[in-house]
Enzyme design. Structure first.
Site, PDB file in Angstrom:
ATOM      1  N   SER A 160     -78.430  99.919  46.763  1.00 12.59           N
ATOM      2  CA  SER A 160     -78.695  99.830  45.357  1.00 12.59           C
ATOM      3  C   SER A 160     -78.051  98.445  44.528  1.00 12.59           C
ATOM      4  CB  SER A 160     -77.732 101.082  44.624  1.00 12.59           C
ATOM      5  OG  SER A 160     -78.482 101.307  43.415  1.00 12.59           O
ATOM      6  N   MET A 161     -77.319  98.540  43.591  1.00 11.37           N
ATOM      7  CA  MET A 161     -77.023  97.198  43.144  1.00 11.37           C
ATOM      8  C   MET A 161     -76.154  96.325  44.031  1.00 11.37           C
ATOM      9  SD  MET A 161     -73.942  96.310  40.189  1.00 11.37           S
ATOM     10  CE  MET A 161     -72.413  96.290  41.485  1.00 11.37           C
TER      11      MET A 161
ATOM     12  N   ASP B 164     -86.323 109.116  45.423  1.00 11.00           N
ATOM     13  CA  ASP B 164     -85.355 108.380  44.734  1.00 11.00           C
ATOM     14  C   ASP B 164     -85.035 108.330  42.918  1.00 11.00           C
ATOM     15  OD1 ASP B 164     -83.348 106.557  43.990  1.00 11.00           O
ATOM     16  OD2 ASP B 164     -83.745 105.063  45.212  1.00 11.00           O
TER      17      ASP B 164
ATOM     18  N   HIS C 140     -81.365 108.738  46.915  1.00  8.83           N
ATOM     19  CA  HIS C 140     -80.980 107.350  46.676  1.00  8.83           C
ATOM     20  C   HIS C 140     -79.926 106.784  47.474  1.00  8.83           C
ATOM     21  CE1 HIS C 140     -80.312 103.697  44.513  1.00  8.83           C
ATOM     22  NE2 HIS C 140     -78.957 104.011  44.264  1.00  8.83           N
TER      23      HIS C 140
END
Length: 256
Positions: A93-94, A194, A224
């Site tokens: 993710s980030m 997601d 996710h």
């Protein structure tokens, strides 16, 4: 400040091949620990740091920003490069955005990049609202726990501090601008379902990087946080294959 369960950083000293793992926004190393432990069992040198403001209370994240998160992984990359002959960078993710920025800015210090459901955009309407809203409302509903596998949870915050979210939006803008500078081999794994990051983010990454060696894998049984989901073992194996193919070194297990 007391850490949440599983939020502790993970470090393992192994072979001259190093791997840096970057966790996601409002999450912590718990979401990446099985991945890190798998790589450590392969004999690799592994570092999974806790990003500033994470792993304690959401209020602590309110006082940090992308510069703090990126500085942490940048320092860890420098430390790994100082004791390893090659370093791979992974992210969720980030954490995927941080990994891609490291690749773009650090060049030859990064041998390859593996990202899972990388986040590089912010919903336009929400992003614009943050400009003023973050001074009126301190937080909004959390993002953690998007996992299909029953009985599995992600350790993280149930609230998103809006000052930190505003900083996250700035990070994504910088990363998008720098994606063409990513030339290293890239492994991208994305979930078909997601609820946090749109599939268009992965498509944007694939279309924007300058890497010639690109592998995309679709995860059909995970949401996710795929590193804790049904496809976790596949992520680990794909990463094994990616590193083994590119590495100039052999792990302890490879030599046996």
């Amino acid at each position: 400040m007391q850490l949440l369960p599983g939020a502790e950083p993970f470090v393992h000293e192994g072979s001259p091949t190093g791997v840096l793992l970057c966790h996601g926004f409002t999450g912590c190393p718990q979401s990446m620990r099985p991945w890190a432990e798998h790589l450590a069992a392969r004999g690799l040198t592994v570092s999974l740091p806790l990003l500033p403001g994470h792993g304690t209370r959401w209020e602590d994240l309110q006082h940090t920003g992308w510069q703090d998160w990126y500085a942490t992984v940048d320092r860890e990359l420098t430390a790994l490069a100082g004791r390893c002959e090659e370093v791979f960078v992974c992210g969720l993710s980030m954490g995927g955005a941080l990994a891609l920025r490291l690749a773009a800015r650090r060049g030859d210090a990064v041998r390859g990049v593996a990202v899972v459901n990388p986040a590089v955009t912010f919903p336009r309407g929400r992003g614009l609202a943050l400009g003023v809203g973050r001074f009126l409302v301190p937080s909004t509903k959390g993002l953690t726990g998007d996992i299909a596998k029953e009985g599995v949870g992600e350790t993280g915050y149930d609230r998103v501090p809006l000052h930190a979210a505003h900083s996250l939006r700035r990070l994504f803008r910088l990363v998008r601008e720098e994606l063409p500078q990513v030339t290293q081999p890239l492994l991208l794994l994305r979930s078909t379902v997601d609820k946090v990051v749109p599939a268009s983010d992965s498509a944007l990454v694939l279309a924007s990087v300058s890497s010639r060696d690109v592998t995309e894998r679709v995860l059909r049984d995970s949401y996710h946080v795929a590193t804790l989901d049904h496809d976790a073992d596949r992520i680990f194996q794909e990463t094994d294959d990616f590193i083994s193919r590119l590495s100039t070194r052999k792990t302890a297990r490879d030599r046996t």
